[in-house]
Every structure is written in C-alpha cells, then in structure tokens.
Design a protein around this motif. Structure first.
Motif, PDB file in Angstrom:
ATOM      1  N   GLU A 143       0.832  -1.210   0.000  1.00 16.20           N
ATOM      2  CA  GLU A 143       0.000   0.000   0.000  1.00 16.20           C
ATOM      3  C   GLU A 143       0.864   1.257   0.000  1.00 16.20           C
ATOM      4  O   GLU A 143       2.012   1.226   0.418  1.00 16.20           O
ATOM      5  CB  GLU A 143      -0.893   0.021   1.251  1.00 16.20           C
ATOM      6  CG  GLU A 143      -1.773  -1.198   1.448  1.00 16.20           C
ATOM      7  CD  GLU A 143      -2.892  -1.302   0.433  1.00 16.20           C
ATOM      8  OE1 GLU A 143      -3.081  -0.363  -0.369  1.00 16.20           O
ATOM      9  OE2 GLU A 143      -3.576  -2.349   0.428  1.00 16.20           O
TER      10      GLU A 143
ATOM     11  N   ASP B 230      -0.896  11.950  -2.738  1.00 14.16           N
ATOM     12  CA  ASP B 230      -2.312  11.970  -2.313  1.00 14.16           C
ATOM     13  C   ASP B 230      -2.468  12.711  -0.981  1.00 14.16           C
ATOM     14  O   ASP B 230      -3.449  13.425  -0.758  1.00 14.16           O
ATOM     15  CB  ASP B 230      -2.866  10.547  -2.162  1.00 14.16           C
ATOM     16  CG  ASP B 230      -3.011   9.851  -3.505  1.00 14.16           C
ATOM     17  OD1 ASP B 230      -2.992  10.548  -4.541  1.00 14.16           O
ATOM     18  OD2 ASP B 230      -3.118   8.606  -3.515  1.00 14.16           O
TER      19      ASP B 230
ATOM     20  N   ASN C 243      -4.358   3.209   7.282  1.00 15.56           N
ATOM     21  CA  ASN C 243      -5.661   2.682   7.702  1.00 15.56           C
ATOM     22  C   ASN C 243      -5.662   1.163   7.828  1.00 15.56           C
ATOM     23  O   ASN C 243      -6.300   0.607   8.722  1.00 15.56           O
ATOM     24  CB  ASN C 243      -6.748   3.115   6.706  1.00 15.56           C
ATOM     25  CG  ASN C 243      -7.095   4.596   6.894  1.00 15.56           C
ATOM     26  OD1 ASN C 243      -7.305   5.063   8.008  1.00 15.56           O
ATOM     27  ND2 ASN C 243      -7.111   5.342   5.797  1.00 15.56           N
ATOM     28  N   THR C 244      -4.942   0.507   6.924  1.00 12.41           N
ATOM     29  CA  THR C 244      -4.994  -0.964   6.885  1.00 12.41           C
ATOM     30  C   THR C 244      -4.138  -1.598   7.978  1.00 12.41           C
ATOM     31  O   THR C 244      -4.550  -2.547   8.634  1.00 12.41           O
ATOM     32  CB  THR C 244      -4.500  -1.465   5.504  1.00 12.41           C
ATOM     33  OG1 THR C 244      -5.190  -0.722   4.498  1.00 12.41           O
ATOM     34  CG2 THR C 244      -4.744  -2.947   5.324  1.00 12.41           C
TER      35      THR C 244
ATOM     36  N   THR D  50      -3.609   4.386   2.611  1.00 18.08           N
ATOM     37  CA  THR D  50      -4.208   3.061   2.848  1.00 18.08           C
ATOM     38  C   THR D  50      -3.335   2.228   3.778  1.00 18.08           C
ATOM     39  O   THR D  50      -3.845   1.428   4.574  1.00 18.08           O
ATOM     40  CB  THR D  50      -4.432   2.299   1.524  1.00 18.08           C
ATOM     41  OG1 THR D  50      -3.340   2.566   0.670  1.00 18.08           O
ATOM     42  CG2 THR D  50      -5.721   2.720   0.861  1.00 18.08           C
ATOM     43  N   TRP D  51      -2.031   2.420   3.705  1.00 12.56           N
ATOM     44  CA  TRP D  51      -1.099   1.716   4.615  1.00 12.56           C
ATOM     45  C   TRP D  51      -1.422   2.093   6.064  1.00 12.56           C
ATOM     46  O   TRP D  51      -1.468   1.239   6.956  1.00 12.56           O
ATOM     47  CB  TRP D  51       0.326   2.106   4.215  1.00 12.56           C
ATOM     48  CG  TRP D  51       1.426   1.570   5.073  1.00 12.56           C
ATOM     49  CD1 TRP D  51       2.020   0.345   4.987  1.00 12.56           C
ATOM     50  CD2 TRP D  51       2.077   2.258   6.149  1.00 12.56           C
ATOM     51  NE1 TRP D  51       3.010   0.224   5.937  1.00 12.56           N
ATOM     52  CE2 TRP D  51       3.067   1.379   6.660  1.00 12.56           C
ATOM     53  CE3 TRP D  51       1.937   3.522   6.730  1.00 12.56           C
ATOM     54  CZ2 TRP D  51       3.891   1.739   7.728  1.00 12.56           C
ATOM     55  CZ3 TRP D  51       2.762   3.863   7.788  1.00 12.56           C
ATOM     56  CH2 TRP D  51       3.723   2.980   8.279  1.00 12.56           C
TER      57      TRP D  51
END
Ligand code: GUN
Ligand code: ZN
Length: 433
Positions: free
Chosen positions: A91, A238, A98-99, A95-96
C-alpha cells in the motif's frame, strides 16, 4: 579521579559537514587510534602511539585490530509502536495507515504491551548501533511513559512524544485538542530533560489534527523553550492533495504548520519530498530540519528526497529509518538506500557525507551536537565498534579496501546488524554481539 578506559582501533568521525568544508576536512581518521573514556564522557582521542604513553598505568585498554570505531548512529525519525508491523505489504501511505498502522497502534492503550514493544525496540536499535532516536509514540500517554521508562534503564539519549490526533482516524485512536494539550504537558513536566530524555510535541501530520489542535501544539512549543516538534511533511502526493483540501487557507503544506507556529530550531519534519522553493526557504529561515527516510520512501512508494535542494537552501537534514514504513532498523542499510535514492537523481552520495548525516548531521538536526554526534573530547561516550569480520563477505571485501572512505562505503552497502560488534551508550556497553 575515576579510572580511564581506552579502546585501541581504527577510529573515524565527522567534525564538519562536507558541504561546508569539503570531504577531506569534514572528518578525522586514526588508522591506529585510541578512544579514551572517563565515566560517561570522552576524555581523549588520537593516535595510539601518541596517547598511550600519557595514560596512567591502571588504564584498562581493549585492543581491536579488526574494527572501526564510529560515533553512535542517530535516527531522526522512527515509530516504536510500528516495530511489529514492519514489512506490511502493498500500500501507499494513506491506505497503509488505515490498513496496518492504526490497528497496530490501537494495542498501545495497554501499558504492559507498550513496555514489551519498547524493550524489544530499544534492543533492536542498539543491535544496529543506534544510540539516539527521535521517536513517535501513539496517541496513548502510557505508550510514551513505557518508552521513557524503558530508555531510562539503559541511560539512553532518546526523544519521544505522544501523538496528537483528533480527526481522520478511528475513534479508538483519537484524542481532543484539550486532552492532547493536557497530556502532552504532563508528559513534558515529568520526562523532559530527565536524565538523557527529551520530549517532542508530536502532531501526527496535518490531516489528523484540527486547526484547534495544531494551535495548542504551537502554544505548547512556545511555553517550553527547548522541547521538540516532530511531525510528517509532504511525504506522498495523495496526502499533499488532501492537505490542500483540508487547509484551503494555507499557501502550501508547510504553511499549515507555519500558521500554527510549529516551525522552530527544534522542529523536525519527516520526509519533505514534495516541497516548493518557498517551503525549503522557510525551513531554513526557522532553523527547522528534515529527516530523510530512504527505506520508507522507497517501500511506501513516496518518492525521491532531493538532498541537493535541501542543501541549496541550507536546510538541516538528518537520516531516519521511519520503521515501520521503513524496512530496516539499521542505519547502515538506511545509508545504503540513501545512496541509491541519490543515484536515481544522477548524483552521488559520498560515504563521508552519509556518515555525517547519520551522526553529526543528525545531532545538529536535533540541536544536540554539544553532547553527541562525534567523538570530540567532552562529548558523551556514545559509540559503535564496527566489525570488519562481521560476515565472510565483509571480511573478503574489506581486505581489498584501499582507504577509510572505501571501507565505510562497503560497511554502508553490505553491512547491517551483523557488522555491529558492540554499542556503547554514555560509556557503558549496551550491546555486544
Ligand atoms: N504520516 C502520518 N503518519 C505516518 C506514519 O505513521 N508513517 C509514515 N511514514 N508517514 C505518516
Ligand atoms: Zn513516520
């Protein structure tokens, strides 16, 4: 007078930034050197042949013919709560987080868990020759208490802070502007400048703090003269776009922090990859520093740090691992990846410059150069013994090395924790292989 203790070995350390004085004047090298310690400080440094006759008969001397002594390494950006999630796959930053990251950090509301990880984290740092680090805790006050308590056991010079995070994160990981202010204050009052420990006010990054929280972080920074400010800046495209959306009034990412008075001589911003000229300029003007984290920037796919731009603008730069976004605790491996990041921009990173960034440059970024960062007489005795025979490949490759610059480059290209024979903090052995 307490007894002296001495180490006879090849010894190298930086005394200046190569960009200011050139490579040759930036370091001292003693092929058959002697490092003399009294208690926790460096008492003498020089050629063995000159110093040995001057020492009292009862001086304890260790002779290491196959090693190179350097200052302890300084990691200017790392997350101790991410120790157990290093190497999480596939990721980019948001996303890294959150995941993998947020669920892992949730576990640090439990102090026993935090202490267990802090002990293993510090052991890993010391196994890799890192004697000082600027460290993220989690949002939980107990995470920082556990970290400082663990650091105190080994008398390490460490900097840590509680994450301030009041939005855009799971409920179990958020605080409020008031609670983050109050808890940070309590931690500063208890831990800042206690022994060798220091506190860093630690808003995670702009997207996870409200204006109100950033304002209170700035208030704290103004209320305590020598505390640090530690956060992330312009790591991922992002993320940068999101900051623009969240803070439409700010002219750029750094300006969000600037507007809340978070830029200072003790402010360290991790990454700083996607910066414009005015941001470099403002970092320079305020004496702020960037932590260059190459293994993380490659692993999370963030981009290539522009060391030449930072230097052009005279911005202080240190090197960081950024574990668990970074993939190694080893500053040798971090220098390896830094070299490649610079190669990809058609430039070269000289090994003396790499040594500088991971020792004296890091100390300067943290405003600790009067205490650590090199082996000058009077400095704290934080040092590393590098083993030329740490692996069979190191031994055979180093046998062909023609000079200290080449030897250092080999260590920082194929070396890792196996190259660290011993680590000393304030004159005491804290790791031995
Ligand atoms: N930006 C905000 N939080 C983090 C984090 O934990 N790691 C990295 N690399 N970047 C961040
Ligand atoms: Zn980070």
């Amino acid at each position: 007078m307490s007894h002296l203790k001495a180490w006879r070995s090849a010894i190298v350390h930086c005394i200046a930034d190569p960009k200011d004085v050139g490579i040759d004047a930036a370091y001292e090298y003693f092929e058959d050197g002697l490092l003399v310690i009294q208690d926790d400080k460096i008492y003498a440094l020089g050629n063995a042949v000159d110093l040995l006759p001057t020492l009292p008969d009862n001086t304890l001397i260790e002779h290491h013919p196959d090693t190179i002594i350097t200052p302890g390494f300084i990691d200017t950006h790392i997350h101790y709560p991410q120790t157990d999630m290093i190497g999480s796959y596939g990721e980019q930053l948001l996303t890294w987080l959150n995941t993998y990251t947020f669920p892992e950090e949730g576990k640090f509301s439990d102090k026993a868990h935090a202490r267990n990880v802090a002990d293993r984290f510090l052991k890993e740092l010391l196994r890799n020759g890192t004697t000082t680090a600027l460290v993220f805790g989690t949002v939980h006050k107990v995470s920082v208490e556990a970290f400082f308590e663990a650091s105190e056991v080994h008398n390490l010079r460490m900097i840590c802070g509680k994450v301030m995070m009041d939005r855009n994160a799971p409920d179990y990981l958020t605080d409020t502007p008031e609670s983050s202010y109050q808890e940070s204050k309590e931690l500063i009052d208890t831990w800042h400048n206690k022994g060798r420990l220091h506190y860093a006010i630690t808003p995670r990054f702009a997207p996870t703090s409200s204006d109100e929280q950033l304002h209170l972080a700035g208030k704290l920074l103004s209320e305590y003269k020598d505390v640090y400010l530690h956060t992330h800046l312009s790591e991922n495209k992002d993320e940068c776009a999101w900051v623009k959306e969240l803070f439409p009034e700010s002219t750029n990412y750094l300006d969000v922090y600037d507007q809340h008075k978070l830029l200072s001589e003790r402010s360290v911003f991790a990454h700083g990859i996607h910066l414009c000229d005015s941001e470099y300029h403002r970092l320079h003007e305020t004496g702020s520093a960037i932590s260059f984290c190459p293994t993380s920037n490659l692993f999370i796919g963030s981009g290539l740090f522009k060391l030449n731009k930072a230097e052009e603008h005279k911005v202080n730069v240190g090197l960081g691992t950024d574990v668990g976004g970074g993939t190694s605790f080893s500053m040798l491996q971090t220098m390896n990846e830094a070299y490649k990041v610079i190669q990809l921009q058609n430039e070269n990173l000289n090994p003396i410059k790499s040594l500088y960034l991971s020792t004296l440059g890091g100390a300067r970024a943290l405003r600790l150069e009067d205490k650590i960062g090199n082996l000058a007489v009077g400095s704290e005795a934080d040092f590393v013994i590098l083993d030329k025979k740490g692996t069979p490949l190191l031994e055979s490759r180093l046998a062909l090395s023609k000079n200290i610059e080449e030897s250092l480059f080999v260590f920082m290209t194929i070396g890792d924790d196996r190259a660290i024979q011993a680590t000393y903090s304030a004159g005491k052995c804290v790791h031995q292989r």
